[in-house]
Design an enzyme around this catalytic site. Structure first.
Site, PDB file in Angstrom:
ATOM      1  N   HIS A  85      94.813  25.804  -9.717  1.00  0.00           N
ATOM      2  CA  HIS A  85      95.429  25.952  -8.395  1.00  0.00           C
ATOM      3  C   HIS A  85      96.651  26.858  -8.514  1.00  0.00           C
ATOM      4  CE1 HIS A  85      93.251  22.506  -6.502  1.00  0.00           C
ATOM      5  NE2 HIS A  85      93.177  22.100  -7.763  1.00  0.00           N
ATOM      6  N   TYR A 108      84.737  19.102 -13.130  1.00  0.00           N
ATOM      7  CA  TYR A 108      84.761  17.649 -12.956  1.00  0.00           C
ATOM      8  C   TYR A 108      84.023  17.275 -11.674  1.00  0.00           C
ATOM      9  CZ  TYR A 108      88.689  18.789  -9.865  1.00  0.00           C
ATOM     10  OH  TYR A 108      89.469  19.333  -8.887  1.00  0.00           O
ATOM     11  N   TYR A 132      92.805  15.144 -14.433  1.00  0.00           N
ATOM     12  CA  TYR A 132      94.151  15.469 -13.972  1.00  0.00           C
ATOM     13  C   TYR A 132      95.139  14.387 -14.382  1.00  0.00           C
ATOM     14  CZ  TYR A 132      92.579  19.142 -10.709  1.00  0.00           C
ATOM     15  OH  TYR A 132      92.077  20.278 -10.140  1.00  0.00           O
ATOM     16  N   HIS A 183      88.857  25.413 -12.479  1.00  0.00           N
ATOM     17  CA  HIS A 183      89.774  26.188 -11.636  1.00  0.00           C
ATOM     18  C   HIS A 183      91.212  25.838 -11.945  1.00  0.00           C
ATOM     19  CE1 HIS A 183      89.139  22.418  -9.417  1.00  0.00           C
ATOM     20  NE2 HIS A 183      90.384  22.562  -9.010  1.00  0.00           N
ATOM     21  N   ARG A 189      83.241  20.317  -9.186  1.00  0.00           N
ATOM     22  CA  ARG A 189      84.116  21.476  -8.977  1.00  0.00           C
ATOM     23  C   ARG A 189      83.962  22.426 -10.155  1.00  0.00           C
ATOM     24  NH1 ARG A 189      88.261  22.287  -6.168  1.00  0.00           N
ATOM     25  NH2 ARG A 189      87.129  24.229  -5.975  1.00  0.00           N
TER      26      ARG A 189
END
Lengths: 243, 198
Positions: free
Chosen positions: A163, A148, A109, A161, A158
């Site tokens: 959000h 990740y 991120y 995905h 995770r």
């Protein structure tokens, strides 16, 4: 109120994750212990913020270009995530704000507190926003995010995905969720996904390959529809309103 | 007449996670991307009424600040009118979004004092999202000087325990420049804030 107040269907808690979900460790200290107080607030059921094109930039929806240097592109599989925002009465929710954010193709991120080993992509911001059209449709062009690791357990990952944040026409329809991808083997292993007590509700968070919307030789398309709370029909002078 | 039968079910909520800022407040995440971020100005420059400041910390069940919280505000203008539901001042949206300091958990926003709507005492609606919050939490902030209106407020009166009712009433702070209210939110444990199923 300029329009007669009506109410949304009550939230179906059997399909929503409980506040306290101990396998997702962070919920343990962030979940209220008192029960929620029932509140039918006509303001929250009938009003909510309105956004217009003036609030957005015309390219905000395209994560392939909205942060990239001119002529450059982020690394990763090019995908289109698109769908329709509907209410529980299957009516489109037009002109509503949809925002998204995600990791890059390596699972990193662009955030000052993310320290994962995978590198930042200089051409990828990782967020987009758009208004739905008159039929409630939205689309984002982006790269497929990577899985990740996260510190819920000694070896927890995770699933890939994106959000999503959606408003709807009334503030009580406000929703934040995550879109997963069909076939991802991490989905059944993820404690955040598994906070949801209903398998069909989990399936509803899984974007499906949409081969018909795929752009040949260019971009793979996934379909992800979002359902917001719907309005009860109310009747005034024998006229159905709000359906 | 069409019966009240749902055809679809609401999409399941998931936590906003620790990186919510990327999508909803990218400057806080550390980068500039949007021409204008949503929710920075709740009342706009033309709103009538008294300017106020609200500040606080969201606390978890261990007494630690929630350092990655995001709060959204929804309120009417000083005349008690919601944007979209009647005439309001040009630029008044009544909606805003705030994030906290990543070290201290402290957040603050400026707005105008909301007017009363129907039989409710003046209040702000707040919606809270964060890592570890599976579905957004809704609460209300009421004003301490409106004791009489608060005592008659039908929602406050749904809460039997007076101490719990008190969790929804802000504390006045002594400052010169404008009225300032402190509104700490406790997610769990002693002094747990009242949250609503809306």
């Amino acid at each position: 109120m300029t329009s007669p107040p009506s109410t949304l269907y009550p939230r179906d808690w059997s399909r929503q994750p409980p506040a306290y979900a101990p396998d997702y460790k962070t919920t343990r200290a962030r979940s209220p212990k008192r029960r929620l107080i029932q509140l039918a607030d006509p303001a929250l059921h009938n009003t909510g913020p309105v956004f217009t094109d003036d609030d957005l930039g015309p390219g905000d929806w395209d994560l392939l270009t909205n942060f990239a240097a001119p002529g450059e592109s982020p690394i990763g599989p090019r995908i289109l995530v698109h769908g329709q925002v509907l209410d529980e009465n299957a009516r489109p929710v037009p002109h509503t704000l949809v925002e998204c954010w995600q990791a890059n193709a390596g699972g990193r991120y662009r955030h000052k507190v993310d320290t994962y080993l995978a590198p930042i992509d200089p051409n990828f911001g990782g967020c987009g926003r758009t208004l739905t059209d008159a039929q409630g449709r939205y689309r984002f062009r982006t790269v497929q995010p990577g899985a990740y690791p996260w510190p819920n357990g000694p070896n927890t990952w995770r699933p890939a995905h994106i959000h999503f944040s959606v408003f709807g026409a009334a503030f009580a329809q406000r929703l934040i969720t995550q879109c997963y991808f069909e076939g991802d083997p991490f989905i059944p292993l993820c404690a955040i996904v598994q906070t949801i007590p209903d398998q069909s509700a989990i399936d509803g968070l899984t974007a499906k390959l949409d081969i018909d919307a795929t752009i040949p030789h260019d971009t793979v398309a996934y379909r992800f529809d979002i359902v917001l709370r719907g309005r009860r029909a109310t009747f005034f002078e024998n006229r159905a309103d709000g359906g | 007449m069409r019966p009240n039968t749902k055809l679809l079910s609401e999409t399941a909520s998931q936590t906003a996670g620790p990186y919510v800022h990327i999508g909803l407040a990218p400057r806080a995440a550390g980068f500039e991307i949007y021409r204008r971020e949503a929710g920075a100005d709740i009342a706009g420059p033309n709103a009538r009424g008294e300017r106020i400041r609200v500040e606080g910390v969201v606390w978890d069940g261990h007494g630690e600040p929630v350092r990655d919280v995001l709060i959204e505000v929804w309120q009417p203008n000083a005349a008690g009118v919601f944007a979209g539901d009647g005439a309001v001042e040009d630029g008044f949206r009544g909606w805003g979004r705030v994030v906290c300091d990543f070290e201290t958990g402290a957040w603050q926003f400026h707005t105008v004092r909301p007017g009363a709507v129907a039989d409710a005492a003046p209040h702000l609606s707040l919606w809270i999202a964060a890592r570890g919050i599976n579905i957004g939490l809704t609460t209300r902030m009421y004003f301490p000087e409106c004791a009489q209106a608060n005592a008659a407020d039908p929602v406050l009166n749904l809460i039997e325990d007076p101490a719990a009712r008190g969790t929804l009433i802000a504390s006045p702070q002594e400052r010169a420049e404008m009225p300032v209210y402190r509104f700490d939110i406790r997610l769990q444990g002693d002094g747990e804030t009242v949250f609503f199923d809306i």
